[in-house]
Design an enzyme around this catalytic site. Structure first.
Site, PDB file in Angstrom:
ATOM      1  N   ASP A  22      -0.617  -5.036   3.205  1.00 54.44           N
ATOM      2  CA  ASP A  22      -1.161  -3.839   3.847  1.00 54.44           C
ATOM      3  C   ASP A  22      -0.573  -3.803   5.255  1.00 54.44           C
ATOM      4  OD1 ASP A  22      -2.543  -1.695   4.828  1.00 54.44           O
ATOM      5  OD2 ASP A  22      -4.496  -2.332   4.077  1.00 54.44           O
TER       6      ASP A  22
ATOM      7  N   GLU B 118       0.819  -1.213   0.000  1.00 52.42           N
ATOM      8  CA  GLU B 118       0.000   0.000   0.000  1.00 52.42           C
ATOM      9  C   GLU B 118       0.850   1.260   0.000  1.00 52.42           C
ATOM     10  OE1 GLU B 118      -3.582   2.280   2.396  1.00 52.42           O
ATOM     11  OE2 GLU B 118      -2.736   0.465   3.277  1.00 52.42           O
TER      12      GLU B 118
ATOM     13  N   ILE C 229      -0.780  -1.676   7.764  1.00 57.03           N
ATOM     14  CA  ILE C 229      -1.797  -1.384   8.780  1.00 57.03           C
ATOM     15  C   ILE C 229      -3.121  -1.214   8.057  1.00 57.03           C
ATOM     16  CG2 ILE C 229      -2.596   0.159  10.598  1.00 57.03           C
ATOM     17  CD1 ILE C 229       0.231   0.994  11.149  1.00 57.03           C
ATOM     18  N   ASP C 230      -3.946  -2.241   8.074  1.00 61.37           N
ATOM     19  CA  ASP C 230      -5.294  -2.107   7.526  1.00 61.37           C
ATOM     20  C   ASP C 230      -6.169  -1.573   8.652  1.00 61.37           C
ATOM     21  OD1 ASP C 230      -7.275  -2.260   5.584  1.00 61.37           O
ATOM     22  OD2 ASP C 230      -7.991  -4.170   6.365  1.00 61.37           O
TER      23      ASP C 230
ATOM     24  N   THR D  75      -5.853   2.227   9.225  1.00 64.95           N
ATOM     25  CA  THR D  75      -4.985   3.309   9.709  1.00 64.95           C
ATOM     26  C   THR D  75      -5.766   4.349  10.505  1.00 64.95           C
ATOM     27  OG1 THR D  75      -3.419   3.001   7.880  1.00 64.95           O
ATOM     28  CG2 THR D  75      -3.353   5.118   9.015  1.00 64.95           C
TER      29      THR D  75
ATOM     30  N   ASP E 190      -6.083  -4.633   0.548  1.00 66.02           N
ATOM     31  CA  ASP E 190      -7.084  -4.742   1.615  1.00 66.02           C
ATOM     32  C   ASP E 190      -7.688  -6.136   1.693  1.00 66.02           C
ATOM     33  OD1 ASP E 190      -7.094  -1.950   2.463  1.00 66.02           O
ATOM     34  OD2 ASP E 190      -8.116  -1.501   0.583  1.00 66.02           O
TER      35      ASP E 190
END
Length: 277
Positions: free
Chosen positions: A90, A70, A92-93, A95, A220
């Site tokens: 990802d 990402e 930190i899915d 954020t 995601d």
């Protein structure tokens, strides 16, 4: 014959846990929050730090593999999925959840070969839940096998979705209109956790019956999609056609009956694909 990708999956679990420790430590402290595409599309130094840590560790062990991350894409790299073994990350899915210390934050890793996902790892790190799935071998949370719900009646279902990061009035109207159509069928309820990966894992556990969203990205859903299907669920495009990882839209449901009903009700929001310039 030995599983050629099991070692990669084991390494992904180890890295996801290490990344989760970094995230859980950082969530306690003050953050430097930056903006990407809009005032509500957030990124932090921890997002960038975790992705760099994951990719550098994987590159060292598997130098011939490819990556879609990402934050790398946000920095200008392309989201091109080839036949080469590809890690879709990802860091930190969720954020926005992370920034507000809302406790649903996940490290998500999907691994594709020949453009097909072979395994997925989603670590909901504040909860301490490690979701994993290997193609053909089932889905698990902290070692416990997962199974989707058996609900076929949409009027008795619990759905999950997100409002998304777009604040364009036309898009917001379409998002809310879609929610209204489904809500008034009626369904038992609609929930939003704030992370696509965790939403999909909730479908895999049977806690939710279906998830839909338009505006997500491949990173995601790459990790969580296979967790849904290996738990007995289905992935579908919002048009009712086959799911396309790069299309930025998905229905993840316990069965085709609910997925097709959701597809029938909702209006498609026009989006640029992840693999388009």
């Amino acid at each position: 014959m030995a599983d050629p990708w099991q070692e990669c999956m084991d390494y992904a679990v180890t890295l996801a846990r290490q990344a989760g420790e970094v995230v859980c430590e950082a969530i306690k402290n003050e953050m430097n929050v930056m903006l990407k595409s809009s005032p509500v599309d957030l990124v932090t130094a921890t997002d960038q730090k975790v992705e760099k840590m994951l990719i550098s560790s994987i590159k060292e062990k598997y130098p011939s593999h490819s990556f879609i991350g990402e934050e790398s894409v946000a920095a200008g790299e392309k989201s091109i999925l080839t036949d080469n073994p590809t890690w879709i990350i990802d860091p930190i899915d969720g954020t926005t959840n992370f920034v507000h210390r809302f406790p649903f934050v996940a490290v998500s890793i999907g691994f594709a070969v020949n453009k097909k996902i072979e395994f997925g790892v989603v670590y909901s790190c504040v909860e301490g839940k490690m979701y994993t799935a290997r193609k053909g071998k089932g889905a698990f949370c902290n070692g416990q096998k997962l199974q989707v719900s058996q609900q076929e009646d949409i009027t008795k279902s619990l759905l999950v979705t997100e409002l998304g990061s777009s604040r364009t009035p036309e898009t917001v109207r379409m998002v809310l209109s879609n929610m209204e159509k489904l809500f008034c069928i009626p369904v038992h309820g609609i929930r939003s956790v704030g992370t696509a990966a965790v939403n999909m894992c909730l479908v895999a556990t049977g806690g939710a019956d279906a998830y839909y969203e338009m505006g997500i990205h491949c990173w995601d859903v790459a990790g969580a999609g296979i967790i849904v299907t290996e738990a007995g669920g289905v992935l579908m495009d919002v048009t009712g056609g086959p799911f396309d990882l790069m299309s930025r839209r998905v229905i993840a449901a316990n069965n085709r009956i609910l997925a097709e009903r959701i597809a029938k009700e909702i209006q498609v929001i026009p989006l640029q694909r992840d693999d388009e310039d």
